[in-house]
Design a protein around this motif. Structure first.
Motif, PDB file in Angstrom:
ATOM      1  N   SER A  12       1.105  -1.282  -0.286  1.00 13.90           N
ATOM      2  CA  SER A  12       0.228   0.228  -0.139  1.00 13.90           C
ATOM      3  C   SER A  12       0.591   1.092   0.091  1.00 13.90           C
ATOM      4  N   LEU A  13       1.510   0.917  -1.380  1.00 16.98           N
ATOM      5  CA  LEU A  13       2.405   2.104  -0.234  1.00 16.98           C
ATOM      6  C   LEU A  13       2.452   3.762  -1.645  1.00 16.98           C
ATOM      7  N   LYS A  14       2.608   4.831  -0.376  1.00 18.30           N
ATOM      8  CA  LYS A  14       2.353   6.010  -1.370  1.00 18.30           C
ATOM      9  C   LYS A  14       3.605   6.942  -1.758  1.00 18.30           C
ATOM     10  N   PRO A  15       2.956   7.873  -1.418  1.00 13.45           N
ATOM     11  CA  PRO A  15       4.438   9.256  -2.636  1.00 13.45           C
ATOM     12  C   PRO A  15       4.444   9.658  -1.769  1.00 13.45           C
ATOM     13  N   GLU A  16       4.008   9.647  -0.355  1.00 11.91           N
ATOM     14  CA  GLU A  16       5.410  10.149   1.025  1.00 11.91           C
ATOM     15  C   GLU A  16       6.177   9.070   1.491  1.00 11.91           C
ATOM     16  N   ASP A  17       5.879   7.594   1.119  1.00 15.24           N
ATOM     17  CA  ASP A  17       7.100   6.702   1.357  1.00 15.24           C
ATOM     18  C   ASP A  17       8.349   7.025   0.545  1.00 15.24           C
ATOM     19  N   THR A  18       8.035   7.679  -0.444  1.00 12.66           N
ATOM     20  CA  THR A  18       9.257   8.208  -1.346  1.00 12.66           C
ATOM     21  C   THR A  18      10.708   8.282  -0.887  1.00 12.66           C
ATOM     22  N   ALA A  19      11.384   7.877  -0.731  1.00 12.94           N
ATOM     23  CA  ALA A  19      12.432   8.109   0.094  1.00 12.94           C
ATOM     24  C   ALA A  19      13.975   7.165  -0.450  1.00 12.94           C
ATOM     25  N   LEU A  20      14.799   7.364   0.388  1.00 13.15           N
ATOM     26  CA  LEU A  20      16.481   6.187   0.357  1.00 13.15           C
ATOM     27  C   LEU A  20      16.181   6.015   1.444  1.00 13.15           C
ATOM     28  N   TYR A  21      16.183   4.448   1.386  1.00 15.59           N
ATOM     29  CA  TYR A  21      15.806   3.736   2.647  1.00 15.59           C
ATOM     30  C   TYR A  21      16.846   2.624   2.769  1.00 15.59           C
ATOM     31  N   PHE A  22      17.512   2.905   4.434  1.00 14.21           N
ATOM     32  CA  PHE A  22      18.614   2.493   4.996  1.00 14.21           C
ATOM     33  C   PHE A  22      18.432   0.771   5.698  1.00 14.21           C
ATOM     34  N   CYS A  23      19.611   0.335   5.985  1.00 11.44           N
ATOM     35  CA  CYS A  23      19.607  -0.676   6.797  1.00 11.44           C
ATOM     36  C   CYS A  23      20.570  -0.313   7.463  1.00 11.44           C
ATOM     37  N   ARG A  24      20.392  -0.407   9.207  1.00  5.79           N
ATOM     38  CA  ARG A  24      21.253  -0.264   9.729  1.00  5.79           C
ATOM     39  C   ARG A  24      21.134  -1.455  11.578  1.00  5.79           C
ATOM     40  N   ALA A  25      22.900  -1.876  11.636  1.00  5.70           N
ATOM     41  CA  ALA A  25      23.452  -3.012  12.588  1.00  5.70           C
ATOM     42  C   ALA A  25      23.308  -2.227  13.886  1.00  5.70           C
ATOM     43  N   HIS A  26      22.720  -2.750  14.543  1.00  8.94           N
ATOM     44  CA  HIS A  26      23.134  -2.449  15.878  1.00  8.94           C
ATOM     45  C   HIS A  26      24.054  -3.637  17.258  1.00  8.94           C
ATOM     46  N   PRO A  27      25.176  -3.647  16.324  1.00 11.49           N
ATOM     47  CA  PRO A  27      25.912  -4.578  17.116  1.00 11.49           C
ATOM     48  C   PRO A  27      26.350  -4.672  18.433  1.00 11.49           C
ATOM     49  N   LEU A  28      26.519  -5.596  19.700  1.00  3.21           N
ATOM     50  CA  LEU A  28      26.226  -5.406  21.181  1.00  3.21           C
ATOM     51  C   LEU A  28      27.485  -5.361  20.898  1.00  3.21           C
ATOM     52  N   ASP A  29      28.307  -5.863  20.206  1.00  2.00           N
ATOM     53  CA  ASP A  29      30.508  -5.421  20.319  1.00  2.00           C
ATOM     54  C   ASP A  29      30.811  -4.518  20.469  1.00  2.00           C
ATOM     55  N   GLY A  30      29.887  -3.243  18.929  1.00  2.00           N
ATOM     56  CA  GLY A  30      31.125  -2.706  18.412  1.00  2.00           C
ATOM     57  C   GLY A  30      29.704  -1.645  18.229  1.00  2.00           C
ATOM     58  N   PRO A  31      30.471  -0.819  17.527  1.00  2.00           N
ATOM     59  CA  PRO A  31      29.572   1.247  16.497  1.00  2.00           C
ATOM     60  C   PRO A  31      28.473   0.537  16.079  1.00  2.00           C
ATOM     61  N   ASP A  32      27.712   0.944  15.725  1.00  2.00           N
ATOM     62  CA  ASP A  32      26.340   0.674  14.503  1.00  2.00           C
ATOM     63  C   ASP A  32      26.666   0.952  12.913  1.00  2.00           C
ATOM     64  N   LEU A  33      26.609   0.082  12.670  1.00  2.00           N
ATOM     65  CA  LEU A  33      26.270   0.225  10.954  1.00  2.00           C
ATOM     66  C   LEU A  33      25.706   0.648   9.919  1.00  2.00           C
ATOM     67  N   TRP A  34      25.777   0.834   9.206  1.00  2.00           N
ATOM     68  CA  TRP A  34      25.110   1.863   7.834  1.00  2.00           C
ATOM     69  C   TRP A  34      25.119   0.973   6.282  1.00  2.00           C
ATOM     70  N   GLY A  35      24.065   1.110   5.680  1.00  2.00           N
ATOM     71  CA  GLY A  35      24.512   0.664   4.526  1.00  2.00           C
ATOM     72  C   GLY A  35      24.723   1.983   3.726  1.00  2.00           C
ATOM     73  N   GLN A  36      23.838   1.791   2.290  1.00  2.00           N
ATOM     74  CA  GLN A  36      24.363   2.762   1.537  1.00  2.00           C
ATOM     75  C   GLN A  36      23.000   3.635   1.435  1.00  2.00           C
ATOM     76  N   GLY A  37      22.045   2.757   1.438  1.00  2.00           N
ATOM     77  CA  GLY A  37      20.555   3.029   1.184  1.00  2.00           C
ATOM     78  C   GLY A  37      20.631   2.296  -0.548  1.00  2.00           C
ATOM     79  N   THR A  38      19.172   2.226  -0.431  1.00  2.00           N
ATOM     80  CA  THR A  38      18.553   1.771  -1.707  1.00  2.00           C
ATOM     81  C   THR A  38      17.047   3.227  -1.912  1.00  2.00           C
ATOM     82  N   GLN A  39      17.192   3.827  -3.447  1.00  2.00           N
ATOM     83  CA  GLN A  39      15.713   4.202  -3.556  1.00  2.00           C
ATOM     84  C   GLN A  39      14.638   4.029  -3.788  1.00  2.00           C
ATOM     85  N   VAL A  40      13.684   4.668  -2.962  1.00  2.00           N
ATOM     86  CA  VAL A  40      12.154   4.132  -3.530  1.00  2.00           C
ATOM     87  C   VAL A  40      11.216   5.208  -3.981  1.00  2.00           C
TER      88      VAL A  40
END
Length: 119
Positions: A87-115
């Motif tokens: 049920s995607l809407k125009p307002e869902d348009t964005a660059l989407y990123f995933c983020r990992a929260h490792p327990l023993d280190g800094p958070d990690l980010w991906g480069q993003g994918t455009q929707v």
């Protein structure tokens, strides 16, 4: 250690997409213990968290505007995070990123994918 998102594309309003976030450099056990999130950032708008999943898949949280339309999931054996969007809407348009929260280190980010949601 790296996160790579994929699956973003142009879709019409009301359509569906599934985003993927593939992790590399983790052992399967380490990945399984890592909480993961999806974020998005649209031009000129404040970005933020839209979905979160705990390591045991028991801590699911959604931003109110996507709740009921988006589903976050993970496959620990494949070390991949998913975001099923419907049920995607125009307002869902964005660059989407995933983020990992490792327990023993800094958070990690991906480069993003455009929707882009547009007719």
């Amino acid at each position: 250690v790296q996160l790579v998102e994929s699956g973003g594309e142009l879709v019409q309003p009301g359509g569906s997409l599934r985003l993927s976030c593939a992790a590399s450099g983790f052992t399967e056990m380490a990945y399984a213990m890592t909480p993961m999130s999806w974020y998005r950032q649209a031009p000129g708008k404040e970005g933020g968290l839209i979905a979160h999943i705990g390591s045991a898949e028991d801590a699911l949280n959604y931003e109110p505007s996507v709740k009921g339309r988006f589903t976050i999931s993970r496959n620990n054996a494949e070390k991949t995070l998913y975001l099923q969007m419907s049920s995607l809407k125009p307002e869902d348009t964005a660059l989407y990123f995933c983020r990992a929260h490792p327990l023993d280190g800094p958070d990690l980010w991906g480069q993003g994918t455009q929707v882009t949601v547009s007719s």
